[in-house]
Write a protein that holds these residues in place. Structure first.
Motif, PDB file in Angstrom:
ATOM      1  N   LEU A  82      36.371  49.659  34.218  1.00  0.00           N
ATOM      2  CA  LEU A  82      35.796  49.492  35.551  1.00  0.00           C
ATOM      3  C   LEU A  82      34.575  48.586  35.528  1.00  0.00           C
ATOM      4  O   LEU A  82      34.360  47.804  36.458  1.00  0.00           O
ATOM      5  N   VAL A  83      33.784  48.667  34.479  1.00  0.00           N
ATOM      6  CA  VAL A  83      32.640  47.758  34.341  1.00  0.00           C
ATOM      7  C   VAL A  83      33.142  46.320  34.217  1.00  0.00           C
ATOM      8  O   VAL A  83      32.621  45.414  34.872  1.00  0.00           O
ATOM      9  N   ALA A  84      34.171  46.104  33.405  1.00  0.00           N
ATOM     10  CA  ALA A  84      34.726  44.753  33.264  1.00  0.00           C
ATOM     11  C   ALA A  84      35.262  44.241  34.590  1.00  0.00           C
ATOM     12  O   ALA A  84      35.040  43.078  34.953  1.00  0.00           O
ATOM     13  N   CYS A  85      35.936  45.090  35.332  1.00  0.00           N
ATOM     14  CA  CYS A  85      36.454  44.682  36.635  1.00  0.00           C
ATOM     15  C   CYS A  85      35.317  44.309  37.579  1.00  0.00           C
ATOM     16  O   CYS A  85      35.383  43.280  38.265  1.00  0.00           O
ATOM     17  N   GLU A  86      34.275  45.113  37.620  1.00  0.00           N
ATOM     18  CA  GLU A  86      33.114  44.807  38.464  1.00  0.00           C
ATOM     19  C   GLU A  86      32.509  43.461  38.059  1.00  0.00           C
ATOM     20  O   GLU A  86      32.229  42.614  38.901  1.00  0.00           O
ATOM     21  N   ARG A  87      32.348  43.277  36.792  1.00  0.00           N
ATOM     22  CA  ARG A  87      31.739  42.037  36.281  1.00  0.00           C
ATOM     23  C   ARG A  87      32.576  40.807  36.617  1.00  0.00           C
ATOM     24  O   ARG A  87      32.053  39.749  36.930  1.00  0.00           O
ATOM     25  N   LEU A  88      33.885  40.964  36.560  1.00  0.00           N
ATOM     26  CA  LEU A  88      34.784  39.823  36.718  1.00  0.00           C
ATOM     27  C   LEU A  88      35.376  39.705  38.112  1.00  0.00           C
ATOM     28  O   LEU A  88      36.268  38.892  38.349  1.00  0.00           O
ATOM     29  N   GLY A  89      34.868  40.510  39.054  1.00  0.00           N
ATOM     30  CA  GLY A  89      35.247  40.351  40.443  1.00  0.00           C
ATOM     31  C   GLY A  89      36.572  40.959  40.849  1.00  0.00           C
ATOM     32  O   GLY A  89      37.179  40.530  41.821  1.00  0.00           O
ATOM     33  N   VAL A  90      37.014  41.965  40.116  1.00  0.00           N
ATOM     34  CA  VAL A  90      38.224  42.696  40.494  1.00  0.00           C
ATOM     35  C   VAL A  90      37.765  44.003  41.138  1.00  0.00           C
ATOM     36  O   VAL A  90      37.178  44.857  40.470  1.00  0.00           O
ATOM     37  N   SER A  91      38.010  44.134  42.429  1.00  0.00           N
ATOM     38  CA  SER A  91      37.502  45.284  43.171  1.00  0.00           C
ATOM     39  C   SER A  91      38.407  46.507  42.991  1.00  0.00           C
ATOM     40  O   SER A  91      39.580  46.369  42.619  1.00  0.00           O
ATOM     41  N   PRO A  92      37.872  47.689  43.295  1.00  0.00           N
ATOM     42  CA  PRO A  92      38.720  48.888  43.298  1.00  0.00           C
ATOM     43  C   PRO A  92      39.908  48.735  44.259  1.00  0.00           C
ATOM     44  O   PRO A  92      41.007  49.210  43.975  1.00  0.00           O
ATOM     45  N   GLU A  93      39.672  48.046  45.357  1.00  0.00           N
ATOM     46  CA  GLU A  93      40.766  47.811  46.312  1.00  0.00           C
ATOM     47  C   GLU A  93      41.846  46.920  45.702  1.00  0.00           C
ATOM     48  O   GLU A  93      43.035  47.129  45.950  1.00  0.00           O
ATOM     49  N   ASP A  94      41.425  45.934  44.896  1.00  0.00           N
ATOM     50  CA  ASP A  94      42.397  45.088  44.188  1.00  0.00           C
ATOM     51  C   ASP A  94      43.255  45.934  43.248  1.00  0.00           C
ATOM     52  O   ASP A  94      44.471  45.751  43.163  1.00  0.00           O
ATOM     53  N   LEU A  95      42.606  46.853  42.545  1.00  0.00           N
ATOM     54  CA  LEU A  95      43.341  47.719  41.618  1.00  0.00           C
ATOM     55  C   LEU A  95      44.301  48.620  42.377  1.00  0.00           C
ATOM     56  O   LEU A  95      45.448  48.796  41.957  1.00  0.00           O
ATOM     57  N   ALA A  96      43.821  49.192  43.480  1.00  0.00           N
ATOM     58  CA  ALA A  96      44.681  50.069  44.282  1.00  0.00           C
ATOM     59  C   ALA A  96      45.889  49.300  44.810  1.00  0.00           C
ATOM     60  O   ALA A  96      47.019  49.812  44.782  1.00  0.00           O
ATOM     61  N   ALA A  97      45.682  48.074  45.271  1.00  0.00           N
ATOM     62  CA  ALA A  97      46.784  47.267  45.780  1.00  0.00           C
ATOM     63  C   ALA A  97      47.794  46.969  44.670  1.00  0.00           C
ATOM     64  O   ALA A  97      49.014  46.991  44.899  1.00  0.00           O
ATOM     65  N   GLU A  98      47.287  46.717  43.485  1.00  0.00           N
ATOM     66  CA  GLU A  98      48.186  46.449  42.346  1.00  0.00           C
ATOM     67  C   GLU A  98      49.016  47.680  42.018  1.00  0.00           C
ATOM     68  O   GLU A  98      50.225  47.581  41.776  1.00  0.00           O
TER      69      GLU A  98
END
Length: 103
Positions: A82-98
């Motif tokens: 989750l830290v990597a996603c935050e750092r690299l601009g992948v939002s929780p919503e992006d993950l949920a959509a995936e």
């Protein structure tokens, strides 16, 4: 049955909020801030280490040990991801959509 306040989704939501807030914290005082703004290779290495620890804990669990270590290591891995996603601009919503897109 889990209460709504104690679901994985609500816990992940809370954790992602905390991670985002820690972005503004002093790097000398916040491990999360260091991960968000420090050496990317260090963060990626931590993800690899945590993934290996999950594998080892899962192997131990299957061998008859309790699953406490697996739970602990899985949460460490989730945090670092989750830290990597935050750092690299992948939002929780992006993950949920995936996730939803894979159903």
């Amino acid at each position: 049955m889990m209460s709504a306040a104690n679901t994985l989704g609500s816990s992940v939501d809370e954790l992602t909020t905390i991670i985002a807030k820690r972005s503004a914290a002093d790097l000398a005082e916040s491990y999360t801030a260091k991960l968000l703004h420090g050496d990317l290779d260090y963060l990626l290495k931590k993800i690899g280490e945590e993934a290996t620890e999950v594998v080892m804990a899962a192997k131990d669990t299957e061998g008859g040990s309790g699953n406490e270590q697996l739970r602990y290591e899985a949460v460490d891995l989730l945090y670092h991801l989750l830290v990597a996603c935050e750092r690299l601009g992948v939002s929780p919503e992006d993950l949920a959509a995936e996730i939803k897109g894979r159903f």
